[in-house]
Design a protein around this motif. Structure first.
Motif, PDB file in Angstrom:
ATOM      1  N   GLU A  46       0.824  -1.210   0.000  1.00 39.29           N
ATOM      2  CA  GLU A  46       0.000   0.000   0.000  1.00 39.29           C
ATOM      3  C   GLU A  46       0.862   1.265   0.000  1.00 39.29           C
ATOM      4  OE1 GLU A  46      -2.873  -0.461   3.129  1.00 39.29           O
ATOM      5  OE2 GLU A  46      -3.784  -2.187   2.145  1.00 39.29           O
ATOM      6  N   VAL A  47       2.018   1.226   0.673  1.00 40.85           N
ATOM      7  CA  VAL A  47       2.940   2.365   0.648  1.00 40.85           C
ATOM      8  C   VAL A  47       3.451   2.587  -0.775  1.00 40.85           C
ATOM      9  CG1 VAL A  47       5.264   3.128   1.359  1.00 40.85           C
ATOM     10  CG2 VAL A  47       3.657   2.276   3.064  1.00 40.85           C
ATOM     11  N   ILE A  48       3.840   1.519  -1.440  1.00 45.08           N
ATOM     12  CA  ILE A  48       4.356   1.629  -2.808  1.00 45.08           C
ATOM     13  C   ILE A  48       3.300   2.213  -3.738  1.00 45.08           C
ATOM     14  CG2 ILE A  48       5.100   0.276  -4.810  1.00 45.08           C
ATOM     15  CD1 ILE A  48       6.412  -1.661  -2.670  1.00 45.08           C
ATOM     16  N   LEU A  49       2.094   1.701  -3.664  1.00 47.36           N
ATOM     17  CA  LEU A  49       1.020   2.191  -4.531  1.00 47.36           C
ATOM     18  C   LEU A  49       0.683   3.650  -4.233  1.00 47.36           C
ATOM     19  CD1 LEU A  49      -1.287  -0.951  -4.542  1.00 47.36           C
ATOM     20  CD2 LEU A  49       0.270  -0.186  -6.351  1.00 47.36           C
ATOM     21  N   ALA A  50       0.654   4.008  -2.959  1.00 49.81           N
ATOM     22  CA  ALA A  50       0.356   5.389  -2.583  1.00 49.81           C
ATOM     23  C   ALA A  50       1.464   6.336  -3.045  1.00 49.81           C
ATOM     24  CB  ALA A  50       0.148   5.495  -1.072  1.00 49.81           C
ATOM     25  N   ALA A  51       2.712   5.878  -3.000  1.00 51.75           N
ATOM     26  CA  ALA A  51       3.826   6.705  -3.476  1.00 51.75           C
ATOM     27  C   ALA A  51       3.703   6.959  -4.972  1.00 51.75           C
ATOM     28  CB  ALA A  51       5.158   6.047  -3.148  1.00 51.75           C
ATOM     29  N   LYS A  52       3.331   5.925  -5.708  1.00 50.00           N
ATOM     30  CA  LYS A  52       3.147   6.093  -7.159  1.00 50.00           C
ATOM     31  C   LYS A  52       2.013   7.072  -7.443  1.00 50.00           C
ATOM     32  CE  LYS A  52       3.705   2.837  -9.971  1.00 50.00           C
ATOM     33  NZ  LYS A  52       4.358   2.003 -10.900  1.00 50.00           N
ATOM     34  N   ASP A  53       0.926   6.957  -6.696  1.00 48.61           N
ATOM     35  CA  ASP A  53      -0.195   7.887  -6.869  1.00 48.61           C
ATOM     36  C   ASP A  53       0.221   9.310  -6.513  1.00 48.61           C
ATOM     37  OD1 ASP A  53      -1.821   5.785  -7.667  1.00 48.61           O
ATOM     38  OD2 ASP A  53      -2.864   5.614  -5.738  1.00 48.61           O
ATOM     39  N   ALA A  54       0.987   9.452  -5.438  1.00 49.80           N
ATOM     40  CA  ALA A  54       1.436  10.779  -5.009  1.00 49.80           C
ATOM     41  C   ALA A  54       2.359  11.406  -6.050  1.00 49.80           C
ATOM     42  CB  ALA A  54       2.135  10.690  -3.658  1.00 49.80           C
ATOM     43  N   ALA A  55       3.169  10.584  -6.683  1.00 48.30           N
ATOM     44  CA  ALA A  55       4.087  11.103  -7.695  1.00 48.30           C
ATOM     45  C   ALA A  55       3.334  11.693  -8.882  1.00 48.30           C
ATOM     46  CB  ALA A  55       5.032  10.005  -8.167  1.00 48.30           C
ATOM     47  N   SER A  56       2.200  11.094  -9.207  1.00 45.81           N
ATOM     48  CA  SER A  56       1.444  11.596 -10.357  1.00 45.81           C
ATOM     49  C   SER A  56       0.460  12.706  -9.978  1.00 45.81           C
ATOM     50  CB  SER A  56       0.711  10.459 -11.069  1.00 45.81           C
ATOM     51  OG  SER A  56      -0.226   9.854 -10.216  1.00 45.81           O
ATOM     52  N   SER A  57      -0.022  12.679  -8.739  1.00 47.75           N
ATOM     53  CA  SER A  57      -1.040  13.679  -8.349  1.00 47.75           C
ATOM     54  C   SER A  57      -0.460  14.863  -7.571  1.00 47.75           C
ATOM     55  CB  SER A  57      -2.118  13.017  -7.494  1.00 47.75           C
ATOM     56  OG  SER A  57      -1.622  12.701  -6.200  1.00 47.75           O
ATOM     57  N   GLY A  58       0.675  14.651  -6.922  1.00 45.70           N
ATOM     58  CA  GLY A  58       1.246  15.683  -6.069  1.00 45.70           C
ATOM     59  C   GLY A  58       0.667  15.707  -4.667  1.00 45.70           C
ATOM     60  N   ASP A  59      -0.348  14.875  -4.410  1.00 45.00           N
ATOM     61  CA  ASP A  59      -1.001  14.813  -3.094  1.00 45.00           C
ATOM     62  C   ASP A  59      -0.381  13.666  -2.302  1.00 45.00           C
ATOM     63  OD1 ASP A  59      -2.637  14.731  -0.886  1.00 45.00           O
ATOM     64  OD2 ASP A  59      -4.495  14.392  -2.006  1.00 45.00           O
ATOM     65  N   THR A  60       0.279  13.994  -1.197  1.00 45.03           N
ATOM     66  CA  THR A  60       0.985  12.973  -0.418  1.00 45.03           C
ATOM     67  C   THR A  60       0.225  12.499   0.820  1.00 45.03           C
ATOM     68  OG1 THR A  60       2.176  14.660   0.824  1.00 45.03           O
ATOM     69  CG2 THR A  60       3.260  13.794  -1.172  1.00 45.03           C
ATOM     70  N   ASP A  61      -0.995  12.979   1.026  1.00 44.87           N
ATOM     71  CA  ASP A  61      -1.739  12.625   2.241  1.00 44.87           C
ATOM     72  C   ASP A  61      -1.906  11.112   2.394  1.00 44.87           C
ATOM     73  OD1 ASP A  61      -1.951  15.296   2.854  1.00 44.87           O
ATOM     74  OD2 ASP A  61      -4.071  15.461   2.298  1.00 44.87           O
ATOM     75  N   GLU A  62      -2.318  10.436   1.352  1.00 43.32           N
ATOM     76  CA  GLU A  62      -2.531   8.984   1.420  1.00 43.32           C
ATOM     77  C   GLU A  62      -1.200   8.256   1.644  1.00 43.32           C
ATOM     78  OE1 GLU A  62      -4.738   5.527   1.655  1.00 43.32           O
ATOM     79  OE2 GLU A  62      -5.445   7.597   1.613  1.00 43.32           O
ATOM     80  N   PHE A  63      -0.146   8.737   1.009  1.00 42.31           N
ATOM     81  CA  PHE A  63       1.175   8.147   1.192  1.00 42.31           C
ATOM     82  C   PHE A  63       1.608   8.234   2.656  1.00 42.31           C
ATOM     83  CE2 PHE A  63       5.852   8.854   1.247  1.00 42.31           C
ATOM     84  CZ  PHE A  63       6.238   7.564   0.904  1.00 42.31           C
ATOM     85  N   VAL A  64       1.441   9.395   3.256  1.00 46.36           N
ATOM     86  CA  VAL A  64       1.810   9.584   4.669  1.00 46.36           C
ATOM     87  C   VAL A  64       0.996   8.643   5.558  1.00 46.36           C
ATOM     88  CG1 VAL A  64       1.761  11.231   6.597  1.00 46.36           C
ATOM     89  CG2 VAL A  64       2.607  11.952   4.352  1.00 46.36           C
ATOM     90  N   ALA A  65      -0.289   8.522   5.280  1.00 51.10           N
ATOM     91  CA  ALA A  65      -1.143   7.633   6.077  1.00 51.10           C
ATOM     92  C   ALA A  65      -0.695   6.184   5.946  1.00 51.10           C
ATOM     93  CB  ALA A  65      -2.603   7.782   5.647  1.00 51.10           C
ATOM     94  N   GLU A  66      -0.336   5.762   4.744  1.00 49.14           N
ATOM     95  CA  GLU A  66       0.108   4.377   4.541  1.00 49.14           C
ATOM     96  C   GLU A  66       1.458   4.115   5.206  1.00 49.14           C
ATOM     97  OE1 GLU A  66      -1.798   2.099   3.702  1.00 49.14           O
ATOM     98  OE2 GLU A  66      -3.394   3.182   2.678  1.00 49.14           O
ATOM     99  N   VAL A  67       2.355   5.093   5.169  1.00 50.14           N
ATOM    100  CA  VAL A  67       3.640   4.944   5.868  1.00 50.14           C
ATOM    101  C   VAL A  67       3.398   4.801   7.368  1.00 50.14           C
ATOM    102  CG1 VAL A  67       5.802   6.122   6.485  1.00 50.14           C
ATOM    103  CG2 VAL A  67       5.047   6.057   4.101  1.00 50.14           C
ATOM    104  N   ALA A  68       2.468   5.582   7.904  1.00 47.93           N
ATOM    105  CA  ALA A  68       2.147   5.467   9.333  1.00 47.93           C
ATOM    106  C   ALA A  68       1.615   4.071   9.653  1.00 47.93           C
ATOM    107  CB  ALA A  68       1.129   6.537   9.728  1.00 47.93           C
ATOM    108  N   ASP A  69       0.754   3.525   8.793  1.00 50.04           N
ATOM    109  CA  ASP A  69       0.245   2.163   9.004  1.00 50.04           C
ATOM    110  C   ASP A  69       1.386   1.138   8.981  1.00 50.04           C
ATOM    111  OD1 ASP A  69      -2.387   3.001   9.206  1.00 50.04           O
ATOM    112  OD2 ASP A  69      -2.919   2.432   7.154  1.00 50.04           O
TER     113      ASP A  69
END
Length: 84
Positions: A46-69
């Motif tokens: 989930e961290v990997i997928l969220a990072a890829k999404d953040a790279a394309s969208s610029g929104d890192t909120d989901e990435f930060v949440a997944e790293v916390a999990d």
């Protein structure tokens, strides 16, 4: 940050012996190390997928949440392996 980690470590130690019906952490401990490691693998993906999404969208909120999990489940594994 050290205070937060110390508090989390203490909370995880307390929850280790809690009622598995009332505590997610206790339920993971009851299910054993393999289940905890399975959760770490799931969260890692989930961290990997969220990072890829953040790279394309610029929104890192989901990435930060997944790293916390992921960090949380790693802390549960450390608690599980602690023999104290």
């Amino acid at each position: 940050m050290g205070d937060i980690l110390a508090q989390l470590t203490a909370t995880l130690a307390q929850r280790k012996s809690a009622d598995p019906e009332a505590s997610y952490v206790a339920s993971l401990h009851q299910k054993g190390l393999n289940k905890i490691l399975e959760k770490i693998g799931e969260e890692s993906t989930e961290v990997i997928l969220a990072a890829k999404d953040a790279a394309s969208s610029g929104d890192t909120d989901e990435f930060v949440a997944e790293v916390a999990d992921l960090w949380f489940h790693c802390m549960v594994a450390l608690s599980h392996l602690d023999s104290d």
